[in-house]
Design a protein around this motif. Structure first.
Motif, short mmCIF file in Angstrom:
data_model
loop_
_atom_site.label_atom_id
_atom_site.label_comp_id
_atom_site.label_asym_id
_atom_site.label_seq_id
_atom_site.Cartn_x
_atom_site.Cartn_y
_atom_site.Cartn_z
N ARG A 58 19.52 -0.73 12.47
CA ARG A 58 18.61 -0.31 11.57
C ARG A 58 17.16 0.17 11.75
NH1 ARG A 58 20.34 -5.19 7.06
NH2 ARG A 58 22.65 -4.49 7.08
N SER A 59 17.13 0.99 12.57
CA SER A 59 16.02 1.72 13.20
C SER A 59 15.96 3.13 12.66
CB SER A 59 15.89 1.61 14.76
OG SER A 59 16.00 0.29 15.15
N SER A 60 14.57 3.20 12.57
CA SER A 60 14.27 4.80 11.94
C SER A 60 13.06 5.22 12.72
CB SER A 60 13.94 5.01 10.71
OG SER A 60 13.19 4.13 10.21
N GLY A 61 13.04 6.76 12.90
CA GLY A 61 11.89 7.13 13.35
C GLY A 61 11.79 8.79 13.09
N GLU A 62 10.57 9.30 13.08
CA GLU A 62 10.54 10.47 12.47
C GLU A 62 10.85 11.57 13.50
OE1 GLU A 62 6.77 13.80 11.74
OE2 GLU A 62 6.34 11.76 12.67
N TYR A 63 10.95 11.30 14.97
CA TYR A 63 11.52 12.24 15.97
C TYR A 63 13.04 11.69 16.61
CZ TYR A 63 7.06 14.29 15.42
OH TYR A 63 5.99 15.19 14.84
N LEU A 64 13.65 10.83 15.91
CA LEU A 64 14.48 9.94 16.54
C LEU A 64 15.64 10.78 17.33
CD1 LEU A 64 16.12 6.99 17.11
CD2 LEU A 64 17.26 7.40 14.99
#
Length: 267
Positions: A58-64
């Motif tokens: 359940r992680s996220s990121g703009e440039y994942l």
């Protein structure tokens, strides 16, 4: 010893390059999708790890996707070469027992193959960088010395495990456990800085420990900072790992030259 290494590189390196080209051609000829697999393989693995990161952790990121593909590119090169090298002398015992060739040339042949695939993977990284509208900066030139460091570091580890792999049959299984452990500690599918933050371990900053005790974690993190955020490379940390890598390479070559005559008897 260094003069001997230079002479052997000059004499036998063409063989390693030719063997690498032949292996790549063999992979293409035995596959329906030919060279397309060299693109699909890292992309599919990237999608799997992005799914695990987003859905499971359940992680996220703009440039994942960019974060993951950079991590996989570095890790796959290191992991594949070290895994192959443990049994490299046994794999080529037919050649080793008939003609003389410096044993690290067998390692270099495999590294050339995987280096070519890594360059393709970096091409995919460039595609994602353009797709995410990440600015192209002059700092990207710093990736070149980091890739050189990765090559030297990988070669040093490969030479050492190849030497001891001749005498210790169970070393392959031990190395696989160590590599698995390193995989999760190297930030392959997560950003070390975001995940660890300022957490402490035995009085030390955990992020500092990761980059000073695990060279793959350092390389992955440094390349991400340069490619995605346009940061400057830490010259002292680079020099720190370069000295360690060259020292390990020197030790590995010394052991290999000193004991290579006994390899044939053991295998």
């Amino acid at each position: 010893m260094f003069a001997k290494v230079y002479r052997h590189l000059k004499r036998y390196n063409p063989y390693s390059i030719y063997a690498a080209k032949s292996e790549l051609k063999g992979e293409v000829s035995s596959s329906y999708l030919t060279w397309i697999w060299w693109i699909l393989d890292p992309v599919l693995f990237m999608l799997v790890y992005v799914f695990i990161t987003v859905v499971v952790f359940r992680s996220s990121g703009e440039y994942l996707p960019v974060v993951v593909i950079i991590g996989l590119t570095i890790w796959n090169f290191f992991n594949k070469n070290v895994s192959i090298s443990v049994r490299i002398v046994n794999t080529f015992k037919g050649i080793v027992s008939k003609i003389y060739i410096p044993k690290y040339m067998l390692i270099l042949e495999k590294m050339y193959v995987n280096f070519f695939k890594m360059l393709i993977s970096f091409g995919i990284v460039a595609g994602f960088v353009i797709a995410y509208h990440i600015p192209l900066r002059l700092q990207l030139l710093q990736c070149i010395p980091l890739v050189v460091l990765l090559f030297i570091l990988t070669l040093s580890c490969c030479v050492i495990v190849a030497h001891f792999g001749v005498y210790v049959n169970d070393l392959y299984n031990i190395v696989q456990v160590i590599l698995r452990f390193m995989f999760y500690l190297s930030g392959v599918f997560y950003d070390i800085g975001d995940r660890l933050g300022s957490r402490m371990l035995f009085g030390f900053d955990l992020n500092w420990l990761m980059t000073h005790c695990n060279p793959i974690a350092y390389l992955i993190d440094e390349l991400r900072q340069i490619i995605i955020y346009g940061e400057m490379m830490d010259p002292w940390l680079f020099l720190y790992w370069l000295i360690i890598s060259l020292a390990l390479l020197g030790i590995g070559l010394f052991l290999m030259y000193r004991h290579e005559n006994s390899y044939v008897k053991v295998v």
